[in-house]
Design an enzyme around this catalytic site. Structure first.
Site, PDB file in Angstrom:
ATOM      1  N   ASP A  58       0.842  -1.192   0.000  1.00 15.40           N
ATOM      2  CA  ASP A  58       0.000   0.000   0.000  1.00 15.40           C
ATOM      3  C   ASP A  58       0.885   1.254   0.000  1.00 15.40           C
ATOM      4  O   ASP A  58       2.079   1.184   0.345  1.00 15.40           O
ATOM      5  CB  ASP A  58      -0.858  -0.083   1.277  1.00 15.40           C
ATOM      6  CG  ASP A  58      -1.782   1.077   1.465  1.00 15.40           C
ATOM      7  OD1 ASP A  58      -2.266   1.636   0.471  1.00 15.40           O
ATOM      8  OD2 ASP A  58      -2.018   1.432   2.648  1.00 15.40           O
ATOM      9  N   ASP A  60      -0.472   5.094   0.799  1.00 19.60           N
ATOM     10  CA  ASP A  60      -0.834   6.020   1.866  1.00 19.60           C
ATOM     11  C   ASP A  60      -0.789   5.306   3.214  1.00 19.60           C
ATOM     12  O   ASP A  60      -1.442   4.281   3.410  1.00 19.60           O
ATOM     13  CB  ASP A  60      -2.255   6.570   1.655  1.00 19.60           C
ATOM     14  CG  ASP A  60      -2.313   7.584   0.523  1.00 19.60           C
ATOM     15  OD1 ASP A  60      -1.837   8.704   0.727  1.00 19.60           O
ATOM     16  OD2 ASP A  60      -2.829   7.232  -0.549  1.00 19.60           O
ATOM     17  N   ASP A 253      -1.798  -0.416   5.982  1.00 19.71           N
ATOM     18  CA  ASP A 253      -2.152   0.149   7.284  1.00 19.71           C
ATOM     19  C   ASP A 253      -3.635   0.027   7.591  1.00 19.71           C
ATOM     20  O   ASP A 253      -4.054   0.408   8.672  1.00 19.71           O
ATOM     21  CB  ASP A 253      -1.741   1.634   7.345  1.00 19.71           C
ATOM     22  CG  ASP A 253      -2.522   2.486   6.351  1.00 19.71           C
ATOM     23  OD1 ASP A 253      -2.668   2.051   5.193  1.00 19.71           O
ATOM     24  OD2 ASP A 253      -2.992   3.571   6.742  1.00 19.71           O
TER      25      ASP A 253
HETATM   26 MG   LIG Z   1      -3.176   2.913   3.394  1.00 17.25          MG
END
Ligand SMILES: [Mg+2]
Length: 304
Positions: A58, A60, A253
């Site tokens: 990922d 961000d 995240d």
């Molecule tokens: Mg993310």
């Protein structure tokens, strides 16, 4: 009218693996919270077993936060690549163009191949046939992906005609008139495709409204269930599989997107606590690996 592809989070991952990972992950959460960056392993063996194949990573909250590089993440990607691991970046951020994302990756110290980036805008475009028409309620990344696919793009202020689809992604140019035109097109028969349904996205100032909030507005006004493209939904999973047949792990995240994508791909999920989930937060998922950030995870896999 709408071919619904809004899937429930998958429950097909092995219950025993999930249970084992759950207990271990909570222990790792405590380690991460204490700053030790300790990780957890479930039924997939130690972190060293991840030092092969392709990692789906990922952006961000893993490589950057609102565009600002996360310390150590770029160098960690380099260590992985030098160890022979391919890194395929997969983001639900449909707003920037590919060139903008590559620029951010370069500023974070990351180099990768041209095929090593997939976005929810790419996944949304792949749901449409070349030659079809779409109203874009999204940023430059959605426009670019649709045009690359050979889809004719109509402005969201264009009342003329009913497109084959209305594609909604994160944009800062979202007004009542845009909502009215988009919802009316859907009521008249256009498919409603959301790039992703993330309710928020992480920034240094906290969580800001995500694409999911905009998709929900159009879906509510048009009274339909949207089709969804990005993580953790099937179009993104298919895009990842098309780019890599040897996925080892999904790193991200946000358990609801990255973790569920890992389940869909049948690979372990590595939670990193540098974005939506922070050190000390409950994991909220059955993450097989749980580290304070990407650098700590890579340290455990290939060494510092
Ligand atoms: Mg993310």
């Amino acid at each position: 009218m709408t071919g619904i592809c809004q899937h429930e989070p998958m429950a097909s991952a092995s219950a025993s693996a999930s249970g084992a990972a759950s207990g271990a992950a909570s222990g790792a959460g405590a380690g991460a919270a204490s700053g030790a960056g300790a990780g957890a392993t479930g039924s997939h063996g130690g972190a060293g077993s991840l030092a092969v194949g392709t990692w789906v990573v990922d952006l961000d909250g893993v490589i950057w936060l609102a565009g600002d590089p996360i310390e150590g993440a770029g160098a960690a990607v380099g260590r992985l690549q030098r160890a022979g691991v391919r890194v395929l970046f997969a983001t639900n951020n449909a707003e920037p163009t590919d060139a903008e994302l590559w620029g951010r990756l370069a500023r974070a110290g990351v180099t990768a191949g041209a095929d090593d980036l997939v976005t929810s805008a790419h996944a949304a475009a792949a749901m449409l046939a070349p030659g079809s028409t779409a109203m874009s309620v999204g940023g430059p990344g959605v426009h670019e992906a649709l045009r690359s696919r050979g889809v004719r793009v109509l402005s969201a202020r264009d009342d003329a005609g009913v497109p084959d689809a209305v594609v909604v992604g994160l944009t800062h140019d979202f007004t009542y008139d845009v909502l009215r035109v988009a919802a009316t097109a859907v009521r008249r028969g256009a498919r409603l495709i959301g790039t992703n349904d993330d309710p928020t996205h992480p920034t240094p100032q906290g969580l800001l409204p995500g694409s999911g909030a905009l998709v929900a507005a159009v879906a509510t006004a048009a009274e339909v269930v949207p089709e969804l493209a990005g993580k953790p939904y099937q179009p993104m999973a298919e895009l990842v599989r098309a780019r890599a047949v040897d996925v080892t792990v999904v790193v991200g995240d946000r358990p609801a997107t990255d973790g569920v994508l890992a389940q869909r791909l049948g690979v372990p999920y590595a939670l990193v606590r540098s974005g939506v989930v922070r050190s000390g937060d409950p994991a909220g998922s059955d993450a097989e690996f749980d580290y304070v950030d990407l650098a700590a995870l890579v340290d455990a896999v290939v060494g510092p």
